[in-house]
Design a protein around this motif. Structure first.
Motif, short mmCIF file in Angstrom:
data_model
loop_
_atom_site.label_atom_id
_atom_site.label_comp_id
_atom_site.label_asym_id
_atom_site.label_seq_id
_atom_site.Cartn_x
_atom_site.Cartn_y
_atom_site.Cartn_z
N ALA A 21 -95.64 28.03 -7.52
CA ALA A 21 -95.53 28.76 -6.45
C ALA A 21 -94.80 29.97 -6.93
O ALA A 21 -93.88 30.06 -7.76
CB ALA A 21 -94.49 27.84 -5.43
N ASP A 22 -95.04 31.05 -6.08
CA ASP A 22 -94.45 32.48 -6.81
C ASP A 22 -94.34 33.44 -5.36
O ASP A 22 -94.92 33.28 -4.21
CB ASP A 22 -95.38 33.17 -7.47
CG ASP A 22 -95.68 32.72 -8.93
OD1 ASP A 22 -94.95 32.90 -9.63
OD2 ASP A 22 -96.83 31.93 -9.02
N PHE A 23 -93.22 34.14 -5.38
CA PHE A 23 -92.96 34.95 -4.34
C PHE A 23 -92.71 36.35 -4.77
O PHE A 23 -91.97 36.47 -5.98
CB PHE A 23 -91.79 34.46 -3.36
CG PHE A 23 -91.32 35.43 -2.35
CD1 PHE A 23 -91.95 35.88 -1.48
CD2 PHE A 23 -89.98 36.29 -2.93
CE1 PHE A 23 -91.59 36.84 -0.42
CE2 PHE A 23 -89.48 37.28 -2.01
CZ PHE A 23 -90.22 37.41 -0.69
N LYS A 24 -93.40 37.53 -4.30
CA LYS A 24 -93.01 38.70 -5.04
C LYS A 24 -93.07 39.84 -3.59
O LYS A 24 -93.38 39.30 -2.63
CB LYS A 24 -94.40 39.24 -5.54
CG LYS A 24 -94.91 38.39 -6.59
CD LYS A 24 -96.24 38.74 -7.42
CE LYS A 24 -96.52 37.83 -8.37
NZ LYS A 24 -98.09 38.22 -8.88
N ILE A 25 -92.12 40.62 -3.94
CA ILE A 25 -91.94 41.80 -2.91
C ILE A 25 -91.86 43.12 -3.75
O ILE A 25 -91.20 43.17 -4.67
CB ILE A 25 -90.72 41.63 -2.22
CG1 ILE A 25 -90.30 42.89 -1.22
CG2 ILE A 25 -89.40 41.52 -2.85
CD1 ILE A 25 -89.33 42.73 -0.22
N SER A 26 -92.77 43.94 -3.35
CA SER A 26 -92.76 45.44 -4.07
C SER A 26 -93.21 46.45 -3.14
O SER A 26 -93.38 46.34 -1.86
CB SER A 26 -94.16 45.29 -5.22
OG SER A 26 -95.33 44.98 -4.40
N ASP A 27 -92.82 47.61 -3.51
CA ASP A 27 -92.88 48.62 -2.88
C ASP A 27 -93.04 49.97 -3.91
O ASP A 27 -92.45 49.86 -4.88
CB ASP A 27 -91.86 48.99 -1.91
CG ASP A 27 -90.68 49.58 -2.64
OD1 ASP A 27 -90.53 51.01 -2.57
OD2 ASP A 27 -89.69 48.64 -3.17
N VAL A 28 -94.00 51.06 -3.53
CA VAL A 28 -93.88 52.04 -4.30
C VAL A 28 -93.50 53.29 -3.32
O VAL A 28 -94.20 53.57 -2.31
CB VAL A 28 -95.17 52.56 -4.71
CG1 VAL A 28 -95.21 53.88 -5.51
CG2 VAL A 28 -95.59 51.38 -5.65
N SER A 29 -92.43 54.29 -3.90
CA SER A 29 -92.10 55.24 -2.93
C SER A 29 -93.10 56.35 -2.81
O SER A 29 -93.86 56.34 -3.38
CB SER A 29 -90.55 55.78 -3.56
OG SER A 29 -91.06 56.75 -4.74
N GLY A 30 -92.72 57.08 -1.69
CA GLY A 30 -93.63 58.45 -1.33
C GLY A 30 -93.24 59.41 -2.34
O GLY A 30 -92.46 59.25 -3.35
N THR A 31 -94.03 60.69 -2.30
CA THR A 31 -93.69 61.87 -3.09
C THR A 31 -93.48 62.76 -2.12
O THR A 31 -93.77 62.90 -0.93
CB THR A 31 -94.84 62.11 -3.62
OG1 THR A 31 -96.02 62.52 -3.00
CG2 THR A 31 -95.56 61.04 -4.95
N ARG A 32 -92.52 64.00 -2.68
CA ARG A 32 -92.42 65.03 -1.93
C ARG A 32 -93.36 66.23 -1.95
O ARG A 32 -94.07 66.12 -2.76
CB ARG A 32 -90.78 65.64 -2.55
CG ARG A 32 -89.97 64.73 -2.59
CD ARG A 32 -88.29 65.20 -2.91
NE ARG A 32 -88.52 65.99 -3.95
CZ ARG A 32 -88.06 65.67 -5.25
NH1 ARG A 32 -87.96 64.24 -5.52
NH2 ARG A 32 -88.19 66.52 -6.41
N GLU A 33 -92.96 66.86 -0.85
CA GLU A 33 -94.09 68.14 -0.70
C GLU A 33 -93.79 69.18 -1.86
O GLU A 33 -92.39 69.38 -1.96
CB GLU A 33 -93.35 68.81 0.66
CG GLU A 33 -94.44 70.07 0.92
CD GLU A 33 -94.01 70.87 2.05
OE1 GLU A 33 -94.75 71.89 2.28
OE2 GLU A 33 -93.52 70.18 2.96
N ILE A 34 -94.87 69.66 -2.54
CA ILE A 34 -94.48 70.49 -3.59
C ILE A 34 -95.83 71.65 -3.48
O ILE A 34 -96.90 71.43 -3.31
CB ILE A 34 -94.60 69.90 -4.73
CG1 ILE A 34 -94.30 70.95 -6.07
CG2 ILE A 34 -95.73 69.06 -5.28
CD1 ILE A 34 -93.00 71.54 -6.22
#
Length: 721
Positions: free
Chosen positions: A576-589
């Motif tokens: 059994a495995d549990f994962k939590i992940s996220d990727v942040s946003g990018t700023r306006e350029i």
């Protein structure tokens, strides 16, 4: 393959000719995927065991394996935790044969990108233990050693002593069915030996020794040596007889086996009854050449809602061949070993010939290097195209890696070269230094490093960091930190660990926080007016503005996972495995608007693993995952089966189902079956074929889509050793 090493000039000529031929002509010979994850496989003695070290081109984390302790077929699940080249077609796998060694039975290592499983096929039934290797790029398999020395004598050219070891495998307890099958195979082998048919005898005995230990295993082990003698393969006969003496040192036929072993010439029996092997410099040459044809076609059907009520629905149907290519791979390895030197030459190249209009042929020279280790001074040098070695070096590169060991606990590394990308990017140069530390207190080791990378005369990346490792038979841990001095930001913080209890229950944990990709000045070129740093500077963009753009478009990813595997019986394991992940946003350029992040994505996974389902040589893995994201939820199910049929046939099947629904009401269903069949024509030739399909359907308020894909490949591989 052995070359003459008796005359120094003859050896140098052979070695030089091999290097020139492989480096110059590899791009024109030109398997498999555009990216290769298996970097190299080494075999070395560790006491009474042999360590098979499978080294990858990036950092990995071992998760679990099946069967638990013995078999001829082994599957290892692991997680890629470092940077890796983009993987090519989903149909592509990677296969390597074992290097020449008298320490272990021959084996084959295959990686399937769809199942994320590494399959090891031994030529015979063997005991083993699997655990993380001595560095974060390696997974090691420990098996009872067949032969070679425990330690070298101090004087150059001295002999090696091989003491007997206790039996590593039991000889009783096999089922009646196994005993009956083994007895039948033993009779066939004796008949083949009586008629001097060495090839048939070897084939039958391999099948017999591939069974679990049984009542005739001991007799079959001696006959295996006789069959190899009959075929003129004295080196393999020595390995078979040596294994017999290790497994059955007090057996009734041990004296006869010792006499046969002594009669082979290079191996003698000393006065105290120990096996003595003379050590001589040896040059070996191994690898493979393969060519596979891939074909894929798609059919797309869509039903579109009318723009105005009362109008009829629109129907769209498209059919196309989207893949038709011949992918040819060459993997060449030359090695010279003596009391003072260990020298290797490695060339790996992939060529893709596309037969569809508008698609270009490609070639990727993945590795082409020569390396040597001068043992008396612990001096190591590698020159050429090589995979990233760590120490803050992120990419495959053309250059040099030098290492000098002041003593067993302190080694200085210097690396310099140009990163290699298989697409148009600005040229860069880097220099990195690192100090290897340890081992300390037997189990701790690590390094500290600094790297400076430049592009167009400006700093592209400047970072410092280090690694800390802990390793013993039950526990291991690895921590990596990479800090960018220019951006004053943490690039990577990676921590991973494994822990195995006495009942073989194992736990794994991972925390990974990193910039994706790693912060570099060139990251910002995608949103700037010109393609190079120099052109942008000449066009009026300041260096600070380029850095600001790079920081703005480089997101931060986070991943935490924890898993457990528990063996219920020798045949069953649950995970059994549990994962939590996220990727942040990018700023306006500039004109590019800000991009939102993914939010937290939660994955709950379950696995059931079964061996011996249809035969003693098969493995079944079932996995199920529930995925919850900010905008969607999904379920994924996968059933894989691999079975070794006798010695030459292997059948692999895979069934995947995926269902996703997002908040807008869009529903996606996808089912994908695959069947792969492999047949070994001889010790050197094998044929593989694969058929796959994928049916997907997406439904929304405005549109219904159906896509059907069919893919197949057929190929031939030649292994030389």
């Amino acid at each position: 393959m052995k070359l003459n090493t008796n005359g120094s000039w003859a050896f140098r000529l052979q070695f030089s000719a091999l290097f020139i031929a492989t480096v110059l002509f590899a791009p024109f010979l030109i398997p498999l995927a555009d990216a290769q994850i298996i970097d190299q496989i080494d075999v070395a003695r560790q006491g009474n065991e042999a360590e098979i070290a499978i080294q990858f081109s990036t950092t990995v984390q071992y998760l679990r394996h099946q069967p638990a302790t013995q078999g001829s077929l082994l599957q290892i699940e692991f997680k890629i935790t470092g940077q890796l080249d983009a993987v090519g077609s989903g149909l592509i796998s990677e296969t390597r044969r074992s290097p020449k060694s008298e320490l272990v039975p021959p084996f084959e290592v295959s990686y399937d990108n769809r199942t994320k499983l590494l399959t090891v096929k031994f030529s015979r039934f063997t005991a083993y233990a699997v655990r993380p290797g001595g560095n974060p790029n390696t997974i090691s398999i420990f098996v009872p050693a067949l032969g070679a020395a425990l330690k070298e004598k101090k004087a150059a050219g001295a002999s090696k002593i091989i003491p007997p070891i206790p039996a590593a495998l039991p000889t009783s307890g096999a089922s009646n069915a196994v005993d009956e099958q083994a007895a039948s195979l033993l009779a066939q082998s004796k008949e083949a030996l009586a008629t001097k048919d060495a090839g048939k005898a070897i084939d039958v005995l391999n099948r017999l020794l591939n069974l679990p230990p049984n009542r005739v295993s001991q007799e079959a082990q001696e006959l295996a040596g006789q069959a190899r003698e009959l075929s003129g393969e004295n080196a393999k006969a020595r390995a078979e007889y040596d294994l017999y003496l290790r497994l059955y040192p007090g057996g009734p036929d041990a004296d006869r086996v010792k006499q046969r072993l002594a009669g082979l010439g290079k191996v003698v029996i000393s006065a105290d009854g120990k096996t003595v092997v003379e050590t001589k410099p040896e040059f070996s040459f191994f690898g493979s050449i393969s060519s596979y044809y891939y074909n894929g076609s798609s059919k797309y059907d869509a039903t579109l809602a009318p723009p105005l009520p009362g109008l009829t629905f629109s129907q769209i149907s498209l059919t196309s061949t989207d893949q038709s290519a011949l992918i040819t791979n060459i993997d060449l390895n030359g090695r010279y070993r003596s009391a003072e030197f260990d020298t290797k030459i490695v060339v790996r190249d992939t060529r893709t010939d596309n037969f569809l209009s508008g698609q270009k042929d490609t070639n990727r020279l993945n590795n082409a290097y020569v390396e040597t280790l001068y043992k008396p001074y612990d001096f190591f040098a590698r020159i050429g195209r090589q995979s990233a070695a760590g120490y803050g070096v992120l990419n495959r590169f053309d250059g040099a890696w030098l290492r000098y060991g002041f003593n067993k606990q302190f080694k200085l590394n210097v690396l310099s070269g140009e990163p290699v990308e298989f697409y148009a990017v600005p040229k860069k140069k880097f220099v990195a230094t690192a100090l290897d530390l340890g081992p300390f207190a037997e189990s701790f080791s690590g390094n500290i490093f600094a790297v400076d990378q430049r592009v167009d005369g400006k700093t592209d990346r400047r970072a410092v960091g280090g690694e800390l490792r802990y390793l013993d038979a039950q526990k291991n841990g690895f921590v990596l930190a990479d800090y960018d001095l220019e951006y004053k930001s943490l690039n990577i913080l990676l921590a991973q660990g494994n822990w195995t209890l006495k009942d073989s229950t194992s736990f794994n944990i991972l925390f990974d926080r990193r910039r994706t990709p790693i912060l570099q000045l060139t990251n910002g070129l995608s949103v700037l007016p010109f393609r190079t740093v120099r052109e942008n500077l000449n066009g009026g963009t300041s260096l600070d503005d380029i850095r600001l753009a790079s920081s703005a478009v480089t997101p931060l990813s986070n991943l935490f996972s924890i898993g457990v595997t528990h063996p219920l019986t020798p045949q069953w394991q649950l995970g059994a495995d549990f994962k939590i992940s996220d990727v942040s946003g990018t700023r306006e350029i500039g004109t590019l608007p800000a991009q939102p992040g993914t939010g937290n994505i939660y994955v709950y996974a379950f696995q059931a693993l079964r061996t011996g389902f249809l035969s003693v040589n098969d493995i079944v893995v079932f996995s199920a995952s529930l995925i919850n994201g900010k905008t969607y939820s999904a379920q994924s199910y996968q059933l894989s089966h691999v079975i070794q049929i006798q010695e030459k046939w292997r059948l692999e099947s895979l069934l995947k189902y995926y269902r996703q629904k997002d908040k807008s009401g869009l529903t996606l269903d996808r089912i994908a079956p695959t069947i792969r069949l492999s047949y070994r024509l001889s010790d050197h030739f094998s044929v593989e074929s694969e058929i796959a399909a994928e049916w997907s359907k997406s439904t929304s308020v405005l549109q219904d889509d159906k896509t059907n894909r069919r893919l197949y490949n057929l190929g031939l591989r030649y292994d030389f050793f």
